[in-house]
Design an enzyme around this catalytic site. Structure first.
Site, PDB file in Angstrom:
ATOM      1  N   CYS A 264      13.005  20.061  36.106  1.00 10.29           N
ATOM      2  CA  CYS A 264      12.313  21.443  35.227  1.00 10.29           C
ATOM      3  C   CYS A 264      11.186  21.657  35.603  1.00 10.29           C
ATOM      4  CB  CYS A 264      12.513  21.161  33.924  1.00 10.29           C
ATOM      5  SG  CYS A 264      13.789  20.223  33.017  1.00 10.29           S
ATOM      6  N   ASP A 265      10.072  20.866  36.073  1.00 11.47           N
ATOM      7  CA  ASP A 265       8.801  21.117  35.931  1.00 11.47           C
ATOM      8  C   ASP A 265       8.001  20.533  37.123  1.00 11.47           C
ATOM      9  OD1 ASP A 265       8.883  21.778  33.105  1.00 11.47           O
ATOM     10  OD2 ASP A 265       8.855  19.968  32.314  1.00 11.47           O
TER      11      ASP A 265
ATOM     12  N   CYS B  99      11.165  15.727  32.633  1.00  8.37           N
ATOM     13  CA  CYS B  99      11.766  16.511  33.547  1.00  8.37           C
ATOM     14  C   CYS B  99      11.421  16.899  34.660  1.00  8.37           C
ATOM     15  CB  CYS B  99      12.855  17.435  32.593  1.00  8.37           C
ATOM     16  SG  CYS B  99      14.151  18.240  33.971  1.00  8.37           S
TER      17      CYS B  99
END
Ligand code: NDP
Length: 311
Positions: A138-139, A135
């Site tokens: 997200c990261d 992701c």
């Protein structure tokens, strides 16, 4: 065998399930939520979450989900740390079962989510959260000025690569063929982005890194042209080879598309009365915690209307 009756059963306890639970409990439906095999869902395998509104500082994915489940319980939802193995949608009220319990219910919100597909490499799991991610949204932030690889050639891979260029200094897209599957407009953007380079006809065969602290250092790449193996130094690897909706239980029982996602009308209605879908189990476009939560809210409001209409 225990028997539990409810007006509404929510399957899954990610942001979609929990939001549905909060809305349904507050409207007096006394819902139950069956948490499933990964209580809290996909966010429980991420670290810092910075894009869920309401948190001044980053919140840990597992903490956020624990709080959401608690919030649902505090407003009156009964939660069960169980999984369902059998479902009967032919008879009304519907029944959901596992080895211990039969849940009999007037309506269902399916929020069973999706799971990222992984490459299946030995070190993939070991380095997850330490340089291996599925992701970018997200990261990506954790890879400021770093060099990262994205694996895959579809829309997700190209979107993730493009997103990563906002942070990383170099993004290498590794694809098993010499042509992308992604839409042309995304391809054009990727080809014209000078931070992105492409490694064609190549597959990742290993992920290499340090033990202490656990960090990815490189990936081993096999050329599908001549089978030669080379090492590519990277700080991170984003696996973007597709998602699989968690719909095995509903096969031949509800309408699914050819990729296995639940087909919905009007955002959350499945093809059976009183059965609604929310979140990644039907949404293959946005796949964000906040959009899943939105679908959970819509599904709960529609479930409430459905139950009211039966009175
Ligand atoms: P896709 O299935 O479209 O693409 C997966 C990619 O990963 C393919 O290029 C495939 O290669 C590759 N791949 C699959 N398995 C492996 C493996 N084991 N090893 C190496 N490579 C592998 O998945 P996406 O997640 O990209 O997209 C899923 C759906 O969501 C699509 O319908 C897509 O259009 C949609 N989507 C839409 C977006 C948008 O509209 N903005 C954004 C993101 C997704 P190959 O090409 O050789 O098969």
């Amino acid at each position: 065998m225990k028997k539990i009756n409810s007006k509404l059963t929510i399957l899954g306890s990610g942001p979609a399930g929990c939001t549905a639970a909060i809305y349904a409990a507050r409207s007096g439906l006394n819902p139950i939520m069956i948490n499933g095999s990964q209580p809290g869902g996909q966010l429980t395998i991420t670290t810092d979450v910075e894009n869920y509104p309401g948190f001044e500082d980053p919140v840990l994915g597992p903490d956020l989900m624990q709080n959401m489940i608690k919030q649902a319980e505090n407003v009156g939802c009964h939660t069960y740390n169980e999984q369902i193995s059998e479902i009967n949608l032919e008879q009304y009220p519907y029944t959901l079962k596992n080895n211990n319990t039969t849940f009999i219910t007037e309506s269902i919100i399916i929020a069973t989510g999706a799971s990222a597909k992984w490459l299946g490499l030995k070190n993939e799991e070991k380095f997850r959260g330490h340089g291996v991610s599925a992701c970018a949204t997200c990261d990506a932030f954790f890879f400021k000025n770093k060099k990262v690889a994205v694996i895959g050639g579809g829309n997700t891979a190209v979107e993730e690569a493009l997103f990563l260029t906002k942070f990383a200094k170099e993004v290498i897209l590794v694809h098993r063929r010499d042509q992308l599957r992604a839409e042309k407009i995304l391809q054009k953007r990727a080809f014209s982005n000078n931070k992105i380079s492409f490694l064609w006809n190549s597959v990742v065969v290993d992920i290499n890194g340090n033990e202490n602290p656990k960090l990815v250092k490189s990936i081993s790449i096999q050329s599908l042209k001549d089978n030669s193996i080379s090492i590519l130094d990277v700080d991170g690897i984003f696996v973007a080879i597709g998602h699989k909706p968690n719909t095995d239980l509903f096969m031949n029982k509800l309408e699914l598309d050819n990729e296995g996602y639940l087909i919905v009308n009007n955002q959350v209605f499945t093809n059976k009365k009183g059965i609604f879908a929310a979140g990644d189990v039907h949404d293959k476009t946005f796949r964000q915690a906040v959009t899943a939560a939105g679908f959970g809210c819509m599904a709960a409001l529609e479930a409430e209307k459905f139950i009211e209409s039966k009175k």
